[in-house]
Motif scaffolding. Structure first.
Motif, PDB file in Angstrom:
ATOM      1  N   GLN A   2      35.384  42.676  34.847  1.00  0.00           N
ATOM      2  CA  GLN A   2      34.185  42.164  35.750  1.00  0.00           C
ATOM      3  C   GLN A   2      33.042  42.720  35.525  1.00  0.00           C
ATOM      4  OE1 GLN A   2      36.539  42.907  39.407  1.00  0.00           O
ATOM      5  NE2 GLN A   2      36.794  40.556  39.686  1.00  0.00           N
ATOM      6  N   TYR A  28      34.303  36.762  38.168  1.00  0.00           N
ATOM      7  CA  TYR A  28      34.352  36.810  39.483  1.00  0.00           C
ATOM      8  C   TYR A  28      34.622  35.107  39.904  1.00  0.00           C
ATOM      9  CZ  TYR A  28      32.755  41.422  40.407  1.00  0.00           C
ATOM     10  OH  TYR A  28      32.787  43.068  40.509  1.00  0.00           O
ATOM     11  N   ASN A  94      35.352  40.338  46.060  1.00  0.00           N
ATOM     12  CA  ASN A  94      36.341  40.507  44.936  1.00  0.00           C
ATOM     13  C   ASN A  94      37.613  40.308  45.421  1.00  0.00           C
ATOM     14  OD1 ASN A  94      37.469  40.949  42.788  1.00  0.00           O
ATOM     15  ND2 ASN A  94      36.943  43.355  42.660  1.00  0.00           N
ATOM     16  N   SER A  95      38.177  39.208  45.408  1.00  0.00           N
ATOM     17  CA  SER A  95      39.394  39.150  46.210  1.00  0.00           C
ATOM     18  C   SER A  95      39.457  39.288  47.698  1.00  0.00           C
ATOM     19  CB  SER A  95      40.370  39.993  45.655  1.00  0.00           C
ATOM     20  OG  SER A  95      40.540  39.783  44.123  1.00  0.00           O
ATOM     21  N   GLY A  96      38.473  38.676  48.332  1.00  0.00           N
ATOM     22  CA  GLY A  96      38.510  38.590  49.719  1.00  0.00           C
ATOM     23  C   GLY A  96      37.640  39.624  50.448  1.00  0.00           C
TER      24      GLY A  96
END
Lengths: 111, 115
Positions: A2, A28, A94-96
């Motif tokens: 990322q 992302y 990033n993932s929530g």
């Protein structure tokens, strides 16, 4: 891996012009993106949040665009003033609930 | 006044001496987070918490501990500080707008030097 990339070189512009800062990202899938301003030695200050389904957002002299196809956000300051001189950070989710920041772009507005 | 406070603001310590940096917010925010900022590396997340007793690792959690026993407080603990933890530390808090973080409010920062 990322990456969040902001121009590492400082942006110097003349007062009254429009400043445009870029935030590019790879690997992302952000639901939203935020922009912050940071002055030396101080904590970042929130400016704008834009969601993935929004193409553009404005607040006074600030405008943010978000292109999920290009994986890019542009941050514009119109009619720039010396007081706008600062470092500007973009941040992606990033993932929530983890938030990743770019390294920032330094803006210098000269009279 | 809505704010995030951190203490101490400046700290010089020696390797191995346990320390705690406190963070408190008065906005009733569910979400709190710790970041460190280093030249050339930017702002990196250490830990975050979505609510009382709920914490999770950020990108650089090694060497740090956190706890969230009360909603307003989120202390950062360095059990055995090392020189590579010399940095500028920021605490931040935010409300949660469903699945999104709202704007984050940052504290004034704690400049830590580990000798």
């Amino acid at each position: 891996s990322q990456k969040i990339e902001q121009n590492s070189e400082a942006l110097n512009i003349q007062e009254g012009k429009t400043a445009t800062l870029t935030c590019n990202y790879t690997n992302y899938s952000p639901a939203y993106l935020q922009w912050y301003r940071q002055d030396p030695g101080r904590g970042p200050v929130f400016l704008l949040l834009i969601r993935e389904n929004e193409k553009e957002k404005r607040k006074e002299r600030l405008k943010v665009t978000f292109d999920t196809t290009l994986k890019q956000s542009l941050f514009h300051i119109t009619a720039s003033q010396p007081a706008d001189s600062a470092t500007y950070l973009c941040a992606l989710d990033n993932s929530g609930y983890a938030l990743n920041f770019g390294k920032g772009t330094s803006l210098l507005v000269t009279p | 006044e809505a704010q995030v406070t951190q203490n101490p603001r400046y700290l010089i310590t020696v390797t191995g001496k346990k320390l705690t940096v406190t963070c408190s917010q008065n906005m009733n925010h569910e979400y709190m987070s710790w970041y460190r900022q280093d030249p050339g590396l930017g702002l990196r997340q250490i830990y975050y918490s979505m609510n009382v007793e709920v914490t999770d690792k950020g990108d650089v959690p090694e060497g740090y501990k956190v706890s969230r026993k009360e909603k307003r407080n989120f202390p950062l603990i360095l059990e055995s500080p090392s020189p590579n933890q010399t940095s500028l530390y920021f605490c931040a808090s935010s409300s949660l707008a469903g699945a999104l973080l709202d704007e984050q409010f940052f504290g004034p920062g704690t400049r830590l030097t580990v000798l």
